[in-house]
Write a protein that holds these residues in place. Sequence first.
Motif, PDB file in Angstrom:
ATOM      1  N   THR A  60      41.056  38.896  32.273  1.00  0.00           N
ATOM      2  CA  THR A  60      42.342  39.234  32.549  1.00  0.00           C
ATOM      3  C   THR A  60      42.370  40.213  33.932  1.00  0.00           C
ATOM      4  OG1 THR A  60      43.608  38.598  30.796  1.00  0.00           O
ATOM      5  CG2 THR A  60      44.751  39.667  32.315  1.00  0.00           C
ATOM      6  N   LYS A  61      41.515  41.214  33.822  1.00  0.00           N
ATOM      7  CA  LYS A  61      41.354  42.124  34.936  1.00  0.00           C
ATOM      8  C   LYS A  61      40.551  41.454  35.980  1.00  0.00           C
ATOM      9  CE  LYS A  61      39.744  46.867  35.313  1.00  0.00           C
ATOM     10  NZ  LYS A  61      39.246  47.902  34.910  1.00  0.00           N
ATOM     11  N   ARG A  62      39.521  40.797  35.875  1.00  0.00           N
ATOM     12  CA  ARG A  62      38.633  40.112  36.800  1.00  0.00           C
ATOM     13  C   ARG A  62      39.880  38.880  37.597  1.00  0.00           C
ATOM     14  NH1 ARG A  62      36.330  35.082  36.719  1.00  0.00           N
ATOM     15  NH2 ARG A  62      36.285  35.186  34.309  1.00  0.00           N
ATOM     16  N   ALA A  63      40.638  38.387  36.754  1.00  0.00           N
ATOM     17  CA  ALA A  63      41.596  37.488  37.565  1.00  0.00           C
ATOM     18  C   ALA A  63      42.297  38.409  38.558  1.00  0.00           C
ATOM     19  CB  ALA A  63      42.248  36.700  36.680  1.00  0.00           C
ATOM     20  N   GLU A  64      42.715  39.641  37.952  1.00  0.00           N
ATOM     21  CA  GLU A  64      43.714  40.224  38.822  1.00  0.00           C
ATOM     22  C   GLU A  64      42.932  40.597  40.172  1.00  0.00           C
ATOM     23  OE1 GLU A  64      45.145  43.436  36.258  1.00  0.00           O
ATOM     24  OE2 GLU A  64      46.395  42.106  35.071  1.00  0.00           O
ATOM     25  N   VAL A  65      41.726  41.065  39.975  1.00  0.00           N
ATOM     26  CA  VAL A  65      40.727  41.598  41.095  1.00  0.00           C
ATOM     27  C   VAL A  65      40.694  40.474  41.963  1.00  0.00           C
ATOM     28  CG1 VAL A  65      38.773  42.592  41.858  1.00  0.00           C
ATOM     29  CG2 VAL A  65      40.069  43.405  39.775  1.00  0.00           C
ATOM     30  N   THR A  66      40.401  39.211  41.661  1.00  0.00           N
ATOM     31  CA  THR A  66      40.213  38.090  42.330  1.00  0.00           C
ATOM     32  C   THR A  66      41.387  37.616  43.077  1.00  0.00           C
ATOM     33  OG1 THR A  66      38.574  37.360  40.788  1.00  0.00           O
ATOM     34  CG2 THR A  66      39.361  35.852  42.387  1.00  0.00           C
ATOM     35  N   LYS A  67      42.685  37.938  42.438  1.00  0.00           N
ATOM     36  CA  LYS A  67      43.810  37.543  43.066  1.00  0.00           C
ATOM     37  C   LYS A  67      44.104  38.470  44.323  1.00  0.00           C
ATOM     38  CE  LYS A  67      48.662  36.898  42.216  1.00  0.00           C
ATOM     39  NZ  LYS A  67      49.914  37.145  41.179  1.00  0.00           N
ATOM     40  N   ASP A  68      43.807  39.878  43.929  1.00  0.00           N
ATOM     41  CA  ASP A  68      43.911  40.842  45.210  1.00  0.00           C
ATOM     42  C   ASP A  68      43.161  40.429  46.392  1.00  0.00           C
ATOM     43  OD1 ASP A  68      45.982  42.036  43.525  1.00  0.00           O
ATOM     44  OD2 ASP A  68      44.288  43.692  42.842  1.00  0.00           O
ATOM     45  N   ILE A  69      41.877  40.213  45.750  1.00  0.00           N
ATOM     46  CA  ILE A  69      40.690  39.806  46.886  1.00  0.00           C
ATOM     47  C   ILE A  69      41.325  38.875  47.843  1.00  0.00           C
ATOM     48  CG2 ILE A  69      38.653  39.087  47.471  1.00  0.00           C
ATOM     49  CD1 ILE A  69      37.669  40.666  44.993  1.00  0.00           C
ATOM     50  N   ALA A  70      41.855  37.606  47.039  1.00  0.00           N
ATOM     51  CA  ALA A  70      42.334  36.380  47.977  1.00  0.00           C
ATOM     52  C   ALA A  70      43.597  36.844  48.625  1.00  0.00           C
ATOM     53  CB  ALA A  70      42.708  35.372  46.660  1.00  0.00           C
ATOM     54  N   ASN A  71      44.429  37.564  48.387  1.00  0.00           N
ATOM     55  CA  ASN A  71      45.624  38.202  49.008  1.00  0.00           C
ATOM     56  C   ASN A  71      45.084  38.945  50.256  1.00  0.00           C
ATOM     57  OD1 ASN A  71      47.342  37.084  47.464  1.00  0.00           O
ATOM     58  ND2 ASN A  71      47.636  38.893  46.229  1.00  0.00           N
ATOM     59  N   VAL A  72      43.897  39.535  50.080  1.00  0.00           N
ATOM     60  CA  VAL A  72      43.311  40.381  51.291  1.00  0.00           C
ATOM     61  C   VAL A  72      42.799  39.415  52.159  1.00  0.00           C
ATOM     62  CG1 VAL A  72      41.701  42.191  52.054  1.00  0.00           C
ATOM     63  CG2 VAL A  72      43.342  42.465  50.315  1.00  0.00           C
ATOM     64  N   LEU A  73      42.111  38.350  51.943  1.00  0.00           N
ATOM     65  CA  LEU A  73      41.414  37.464  52.745  1.00  0.00           C
ATOM     66  C   LEU A  73      42.130  36.380  53.224  1.00  0.00           C
ATOM     67  CD1 LEU A  73      37.943  37.151  50.607  1.00  0.00           C
ATOM     68  CD2 LEU A  73      38.427  38.385  52.894  1.00  0.00           C
ATOM     69  N   LEU A  80      39.271  30.064  45.585  1.00  0.00           N
ATOM     70  CA  LEU A  80      38.313  30.976  45.721  1.00  0.00           C
ATOM     71  C   LEU A  80      37.166  31.185  44.698  1.00  0.00           C
ATOM     72  CD1 LEU A  80      37.545  33.053  48.104  1.00  0.00           C
ATOM     73  CD2 LEU A  80      39.142  34.710  46.904  1.00  0.00           C
ATOM     74  N   LYS A  81      36.016  30.934  45.147  1.00  0.00           N
ATOM     75  CA  LYS A  81      35.102  31.258  44.039  1.00  0.00           C
ATOM     76  C   LYS A  81      34.175  32.471  44.256  1.00  0.00           C
ATOM     77  CE  LYS A  81      35.753  26.750  42.244  1.00  0.00           C
ATOM     78  NZ  LYS A  81      36.966  26.895  41.526  1.00  0.00           N
ATOM     79  N   LEU A  82      33.486  32.879  43.320  1.00  0.00           N
ATOM     80  CA  LEU A  82      32.799  34.003  43.399  1.00  0.00           C
ATOM     81  C   LEU A  82      31.606  33.626  44.523  1.00  0.00           C
ATOM     82  CD1 LEU A  82      32.681  36.728  42.268  1.00  0.00           C
ATOM     83  CD2 LEU A  82      31.087  36.011  40.412  1.00  0.00           C
TER      84      LEU A  82
END
Length: 172
Positions: A60-73, A80-82
């Motif tokens: 869940t935490k990884r999904a949240e961080v990935t979502k934040d990264i996607a928003n920034v990008l 968006l894949k790793l």
Amino acid sequence: MASLMENLIAVLREESSQYGQLLELSMKKTPVIVAGDLESLQHITDEEQDIVAKLNRLDTKRAEVTKDIANVLNRDVATLKLADIIDMLGQRPVEQKQLAEAHDELKLVVEQMARVNRQNQDLIQQSLEMVEFDLNLIHSLRSAPQTANYNKGAYAAGTMIGTKAGTFDAKQ
């Protein structure tokens, strides 16, 4: 963005660590399954459940961080894949290397987990087939044919093969 990458790397490393512990437990489970030690198997399964709960929180935490990264990008989080994130970090080689190493480490331990789990699944399936065979054997012994003995009136007076008439076995 740097702190998001650090968070993602930290989460991936922690996930890898937890999967490593899960892998160790799965490897301990193999001889327990072979031995048929249900008490030890239950203890290992309980430990696995604790680790799986931690992994769910980390996911869940990884999904949240990935979502934040996607928003920034300004990218769609669903696509968006790793590997895409690793490629985008070309101008930051230190973070790119750390993220790639964390990704590879996690991928390796998950592949090992899958291999051990398939092996344990095969062992459990074989154990179930053996139990089914034993039950079928017991059932067939109980319904064995009669012997070809006849009395004076030409009626079948045979007994069942493999059983004694009128006995009760409490162990079965």
